[in-house]
Design a protein around this motif. Sequence first.
Motif, PDB file in Angstrom:
ATOM      1  N   GLN A 260     -18.363 -11.560  47.659  1.00 16.42           N
ATOM      2  CA  GLN A 260     -18.850 -10.193  47.466  1.00 16.42           C
ATOM      3  C   GLN A 260     -20.375 -10.153  47.357  1.00 16.42           C
ATOM      4  N   TYR A 261     -20.936 -11.116  46.645  1.00 11.71           N
ATOM      5  CA  TYR A 261     -22.405 -11.142  46.537  1.00 11.71           C
ATOM      6  C   TYR A 261     -23.046 -11.473  47.889  1.00 11.71           C
ATOM      7  N   GLN A 262     -22.417 -12.380  48.651  1.00  5.73           N
ATOM      8  CA  GLN A 262     -22.977 -12.687  49.975  1.00  5.73           C
ATOM      9  C   GLN A 262     -22.923 -11.432  50.861  1.00  5.73           C
ATOM     10  N   ALA A 263     -21.818 -10.714  50.774  1.00  9.87           N
ATOM     11  CA  ALA A 263     -21.696  -9.478  51.556  1.00  9.87           C
ATOM     12  C   ALA A 263     -22.801  -8.494  51.169  1.00  9.87           C
ATOM     13  N   GLU A 264     -23.017  -8.344  49.886  1.00 10.17           N
ATOM     14  CA  GLU A 264     -24.061  -7.430  49.413  1.00 10.17           C
ATOM     15  C   GLU A 264     -25.426  -7.856  49.955  1.00 10.17           C
ATOM     16  N   GLU A 265     -25.659  -9.157  49.946  1.00 10.76           N
ATOM     17  CA  GLU A 265     -26.955  -9.653  50.438  1.00 10.76           C
ATOM     18  C   GLU A 265     -27.131  -9.323  51.925  1.00 10.76           C
ATOM     19  N   LEU A 266     -26.018  -9.235  52.645  1.00  8.21           N
ATOM     20  CA  LEU A 266     -26.063  -8.888  54.068  1.00  8.21           C
ATOM     21  C   LEU A 266     -26.082  -7.374  54.291  1.00  8.21           C
ATOM     22  N   GLY A 267     -26.074  -6.634  53.197  1.00  7.99           N
ATOM     23  CA  GLY A 267     -26.072  -5.172  53.305  1.00  7.99           C
ATOM     24  C   GLY A 267     -24.694  -4.581  53.529  1.00  7.99           C
ATOM     25  N   LEU A 268     -23.663  -5.411  53.366  1.00  7.84           N
ATOM     26  CA  LEU A 268     -22.286  -4.955  53.584  1.00  7.84           C
ATOM     27  C   LEU A 268     -21.648  -4.527  52.269  1.00  7.84           C
ATOM     28  N   GLY A 269     -20.648  -3.670  52.368  1.00  7.69           N
ATOM     29  CA  GLY A 269     -19.902  -3.252  51.191  1.00  7.69           C
ATOM     30  C   GLY A 269     -18.637  -4.079  51.048  1.00  7.69           C
ATOM     31  N   SER A 270     -18.156  -4.169  49.810  1.00  9.19           N
ATOM     32  CA  SER A 270     -16.901  -4.889  49.588  1.00  9.19           C
ATOM     33  C   SER A 270     -16.203  -4.340  48.354  1.00  9.19           C
ATOM     34  N   CYS A 271     -14.924  -4.605  48.284  1.00  7.06           N
ATOM     35  CA  CYS A 271     -14.164  -4.242  47.075  1.00  7.06           C
ATOM     36  C   CYS A 271     -13.054  -5.256  46.844  1.00  7.06           C
ATOM     37  N   TRP A 272     -12.929  -5.646  45.610  1.00  8.09           N
ATOM     38  CA  TRP A 272     -11.815  -6.521  45.177  1.00  8.09           C
ATOM     39  C   TRP A 272     -10.569  -5.660  45.060  1.00  8.09           C
ATOM     40  N   VAL A 273      -9.482  -6.088  45.654  1.00  2.00           N
ATOM     41  CA  VAL A 273      -8.193  -5.412  45.443  1.00  2.00           C
ATOM     42  C   VAL A 273      -7.250  -6.423  44.798  1.00  2.00           C
ATOM     43  N   GLN A 274      -6.906  -6.153  43.565  1.00  2.00           N
ATOM     44  CA  GLN A 274      -6.057  -7.077  42.796  1.00  2.00           C
ATOM     45  C   GLN A 274      -4.654  -7.108  43.372  1.00  2.00           C
ATOM     46  N   MET A 275      -4.101  -8.272  43.573  1.00  4.32           N
ATOM     47  CA  MET A 275      -2.730  -8.404  44.060  1.00  4.32           C
ATOM     48  C   MET A 275      -1.854  -9.202  43.088  1.00  4.32           C
ATOM     49  N   ARG A 276      -2.445 -10.182  42.425  1.00  3.57           N
ATOM     50  CA  ARG A 276      -1.661 -10.985  41.467  1.00  3.57           C
ATOM     51  C   ARG A 276      -1.152 -10.075  40.357  1.00  3.57           C
ATOM     52  N   GLY A 277       0.148 -10.096  40.126  1.00  2.00           N
ATOM     53  CA  GLY A 277       0.735  -9.276  39.068  1.00  2.00           C
ATOM     54  C   GLY A 277       0.914  -7.813  39.438  1.00  2.00           C
ATOM     55  N   ARG A 278       0.634  -7.454  40.670  1.00  2.00           N
ATOM     56  CA  ARG A 278       0.796  -6.071  41.129  1.00  2.00           C
ATOM     57  C   ARG A 278       1.949  -6.002  42.139  1.00  2.00           C
ATOM     58  N   GLY A 279       2.351  -4.769  42.447  1.00  4.94           N
ATOM     59  CA  GLY A 279       3.424  -4.632  43.426  1.00  4.94           C
ATOM     60  C   GLY A 279       3.846  -3.197  43.618  1.00  4.94           C
ATOM     61  N   LEU A 280       5.064  -3.052  44.111  1.00  7.34           N
ATOM     62  CA  LEU A 280       5.602  -1.727  44.431  1.00  7.34           C
ATOM     63  C   LEU A 280       6.529  -1.261  43.317  1.00  7.34           C
ATOM     64  N   SER A 281       6.755   0.056  43.281  1.00  5.75           N
ATOM     65  CA  SER A 281       7.577   0.610  42.195  1.00  5.75           C
ATOM     66  C   SER A 281       9.026   0.135  42.266  1.00  5.75           C
ATOM     67  N   ASP A 282       9.468  -0.359  43.442  1.00 10.27           N
ATOM     68  CA  ASP A 282      10.846  -0.866  43.528  1.00 10.27           C
ATOM     69  C   ASP A 282      10.970  -2.292  42.984  1.00 10.27           C
ATOM     70  N   GLY A 283       9.863  -2.825  42.450  1.00  5.89           N
ATOM     71  CA  GLY A 283       9.916  -4.156  41.854  1.00  5.89           C
ATOM     72  C   GLY A 283       9.438  -5.266  42.776  1.00  5.89           C
ATOM     73  N   THR A 284       9.227  -4.947  44.051  1.00  9.03           N
ATOM     74  CA  THR A 284       8.728  -5.981  44.978  1.00  9.03           C
ATOM     75  C   THR A 284       7.278  -6.310  44.635  1.00  9.03           C
ATOM     76  N   SER A 285       6.980  -7.591  44.523  1.00 10.62           N
ATOM     77  CA  SER A 285       5.595  -7.968  44.198  1.00 10.62           C
ATOM     78  C   SER A 285       4.719  -7.869  45.444  1.00 10.62           C
ATOM     79  N   ALA A 286       3.439  -7.601  45.206  1.00  4.21           N
ATOM     80  CA  ALA A 286       2.468  -7.577  46.314  1.00  4.21           C
ATOM     81  C   ALA A 286       2.456  -8.938  47.001  1.00  4.21           C
ATOM     82  N   ASP A 287       2.618  -9.967  46.192  1.00  2.00           N
ATOM     83  CA  ASP A 287       2.664 -11.334  46.714  1.00  2.00           C
ATOM     84  C   ASP A 287       3.750 -11.475  47.801  1.00  2.00           C
ATOM     85  N   THR A 288       4.934 -10.961  47.487  1.00  2.00           N
ATOM     86  CA  THR A 288       6.051 -11.056  48.443  1.00  2.00           C
ATOM     87  C   THR A 288       5.738 -10.292  49.724  1.00  2.00           C
TER      88      THR A 288
END
Length: 175
Positions: free
Chosen positions: A102-130
């Motif tokens: 992310q810092y390298q991207a910023e240095e290049l003038g690019l934007g970035s965003c972290w999207v958390q996946m560990r421990g996250r998922g869908l309301s039906d119980g399926t994990s983002a990992d799966t």
Amino acid sequence: MTDFKTLAQMRRSHRKFTEQEIDGDDVKLILRAALMSPTSKGQRAWQFVVVDNKTDLEKLSDAKDMGGQLIKGASLAIVVLGDPMQNDCWVEDGSIAAISMQYQAEELGLGSCWVQMRGRGLSDGTSADTVIRGILDIPENYNVLCVIAFGHKADERQPQNEDKLKWENVHIDKF
Ligand SMILES: Cc1cc2nc3c(=O)[nH]c(=O)nc-3n(C[C@H](O)[C@H](O)[C@H](O)COP(=O)(O)O)c2cc1C
């Protein structure tokens, strides 16, 4: 080149991106930052999957119920993986690699965003990992930590406000 003092202040999460592709050399620099990042016991056991096709970016967007939709508007996503059986610091190692990108991207003038996946998922119980494992053919032993979305910035963000830093959270000598 931007000095780190400035980079630290300028880096914000960007969630809107233009259609412009990221230059291949810039992608390589971003990955280089990850591959140079420090790891527990120097294991360098992380894995990264680079995704730039619209179909898979859209699918990644839907890997969890909330907070991931921005991925589909990105030019590029890098999925950060680790193997918990091989590396007890897979979360730490992956996180350091992610923020380095992310810092390298910023240095290049690019934007970035972290999207958390560990421990996250869908309301039906399926994990983002799966979900992500299915999209990207990830071997069983690897877990998905996060997806970092990158692109040319289409939203403006103010730099960090120097006056709002939580200096009260810093304790000298004793808590
Ligand atoms: C561990 C972690 C998980 C995050 N997960 C998400 C996420 O799933 N979706 C999102 O839009 N932003 C996510 N973010 C970005 C934060 O919302 C953002 O860093 C925070 O609001 C501070 O804003 P700033 O990055 O502009 O300084 C995450 C950041 C971190 C460090």
